[in-house]
Design an enzyme around this catalytic site. Sequence first.
Site, PDB file in Angstrom:
ATOM      1  N   LYS A  14     -66.294  81.029 -34.812  1.00  0.00           N
ATOM      2  CA  LYS A  14     -66.297  79.486 -34.430  1.00  0.00           C
ATOM      3  C   LYS A  14     -67.378  79.038 -33.636  1.00  0.00           C
ATOM      4  O   LYS A  14     -67.859  78.038 -34.146  1.00  0.00           O
ATOM      5  CB  LYS A  14     -64.962  79.603 -33.168  1.00  0.00           C
ATOM      6  CG  LYS A  14     -63.796  79.753 -33.608  1.00  0.00           C
ATOM      7  CD  LYS A  14     -62.627  79.789 -32.486  1.00  0.00           C
ATOM      8  CE  LYS A  14     -62.729  81.117 -31.693  1.00  0.00           C
ATOM      9  NZ  LYS A  14     -62.076  81.208 -30.388  1.00  0.00           N
ATOM     10  N   ARG A  89     -54.725  76.863 -28.383  1.00  0.00           N
ATOM     11  CA  ARG A  89     -54.444  78.181 -28.492  1.00  0.00           C
ATOM     12  C   ARG A  89     -53.019  78.813 -28.804  1.00  0.00           C
ATOM     13  O   ARG A  89     -52.937  80.096 -29.023  1.00  0.00           O
ATOM     14  CB  ARG A  89     -54.971  79.042 -27.334  1.00  0.00           C
ATOM     15  CG  ARG A  89     -56.540  79.303 -27.176  1.00  0.00           C
ATOM     16  CD  ARG A  89     -57.022  80.548 -27.851  1.00  0.00           C
ATOM     17  NE  ARG A  89     -57.816  81.419 -27.486  1.00  0.00           N
ATOM     18  CZ  ARG A  89     -58.917  81.379 -27.070  1.00  0.00           C
ATOM     19  NH1 ARG A  89     -59.597  80.268 -27.311  1.00  0.00           N
ATOM     20  NH2 ARG A  89     -59.935  82.254 -26.704  1.00  0.00           N
ATOM     21  N   ARG A 128     -72.079  92.045 -29.280  1.00  0.00           N
ATOM     22  CA  ARG A 128     -72.551  90.801 -29.228  1.00  0.00           C
ATOM     23  C   ARG A 128     -73.263  90.581 -27.844  1.00  0.00           C
ATOM     24  O   ARG A 128     -73.152  91.071 -26.812  1.00  0.00           O
ATOM     25  CB  ARG A 128     -71.459  89.700 -29.044  1.00  0.00           C
ATOM     26  CG  ARG A 128     -71.746  88.308 -28.871  1.00  0.00           C
ATOM     27  CD  ARG A 128     -70.906  87.101 -29.304  1.00  0.00           C
ATOM     28  NE  ARG A 128     -69.504  87.285 -28.572  1.00  0.00           N
ATOM     29  CZ  ARG A 128     -68.654  86.454 -28.765  1.00  0.00           C
ATOM     30  NH1 ARG A 128     -68.850  85.641 -29.932  1.00  0.00           N
ATOM     31  NH2 ARG A 128     -67.500  86.446 -28.243  1.00  0.00           N
ATOM     32  N   ARG A 163     -71.330  89.147 -22.569  1.00  0.00           N
ATOM     33  CA  ARG A 163     -69.940  88.333 -21.639  1.00  0.00           C
ATOM     34  C   ARG A 163     -69.462  89.367 -21.182  1.00  0.00           C
ATOM     35  O   ARG A 163     -69.090  90.385 -21.948  1.00  0.00           O
ATOM     36  CB  ARG A 163     -69.364  87.461 -22.777  1.00  0.00           C
ATOM     37  CG  ARG A 163     -69.611  85.948 -22.821  1.00  0.00           C
ATOM     38  CD  ARG A 163     -68.935  85.384 -23.918  1.00  0.00           C
ATOM     39  NE  ARG A 163     -67.743  85.427 -23.992  1.00  0.00           N
ATOM     40  CZ  ARG A 163     -66.820  84.921 -25.006  1.00  0.00           C
ATOM     41  NH1 ARG A 163     -67.616  83.986 -25.810  1.00  0.00           N
ATOM     42  NH2 ARG A 163     -65.711  85.155 -25.039  1.00  0.00           N
ATOM     43  N   ARG A 174     -57.413  90.233 -26.553  1.00  0.00           N
ATOM     44  CA  ARG A 174     -57.493  88.827 -27.146  1.00  0.00           C
ATOM     45  C   ARG A 174     -57.109  88.745 -28.737  1.00  0.00           C
ATOM     46  O   ARG A 174     -56.389  87.736 -28.875  1.00  0.00           O
ATOM     47  CB  ARG A 174     -59.219  88.572 -26.903  1.00  0.00           C
ATOM     48  CG  ARG A 174     -59.320  88.243 -25.679  1.00  0.00           C
ATOM     49  CD  ARG A 174     -60.949  88.344 -25.302  1.00  0.00           C
ATOM     50  NE  ARG A 174     -61.922  87.689 -26.080  1.00  0.00           N
ATOM     51  CZ  ARG A 174     -63.220  87.965 -26.163  1.00  0.00           C
ATOM     52  NH1 ARG A 174     -63.822  88.979 -25.670  1.00  0.00           N
ATOM     53  NH2 ARG A 174     -63.912  86.961 -26.921  1.00  0.00           N
TER      54      ARG A 174
END
Length: 216
Positions: A14, A89, A128, A163, A174
């Site tokens: 995204k 969501r 990431r 993060r 998640r």
Amino acid sequence: MKNIILIAAPAAGKGTLSEMLVEKCNYVHISTGDLLRDASREKTELGEKIANMLQNGDLVTDEIVFELLEKRLENKDILNGYILDGFPRTLEQAKKYDELSKKLHIDLGVVIVLDSEYETLKKRIVGRMLCPKCGSVYNTLTGVNTPKVSGICDKCGESLYKRSDDNEESFKNRYDTYLEKTKPLIDYYKEKGNLYFVNSEDKEEMLKSTLEILND
Ligand code: AMP
């Protein structure tokens, strides 16, 4: 330009797709995750509450999300077209967003579902690294976008950070939340007739397919 709603599992692309569309087509990128992370840095009771929910990978309450989103959508910069990244969501949020868009006279636009394999997603999350200054995204596990110097942004030389929710346990949580709460949105928008699927394993292919949809 058509407004875009992106539906995708965590790390399905995204952010990457949004970044490319902002650059190529001048879209405004609205990420509810970013709005919430900004709000979580405020040294207030609410800020701390949001920070805790983000840390655990739990969904933040609709009341908080809608307050931040409505404020953002009142900004005139959205009129040329915007991308909603990370919202809605849940089915509940999608229905409330239908009402909000009517109230603000906003067109729903197209809904794009980004598809990637589970293992790809896990590596993208666990490896990431982000640049706090220019927003560039790197990865130390996938072999794509590895920083040239470990821990340093290629573009601006800033130290990269992770993060706090980019770990394996939070990813699993998640991902499960995505399957349970977000995936049902696919049927909801399929019925409305504005739903498209895009394979997001390769970023250039993902952009090409998306542009085809937008130019249709
Ligand atoms: P993201 O940056 O989209 O991966 O979102 C990071 C985190 O922000 C999620 O794991 C949720 O805790 C929270 N979040 C983002 N968007 C929403 C939303 N629409 N509703 C509830 N929580 C959200």
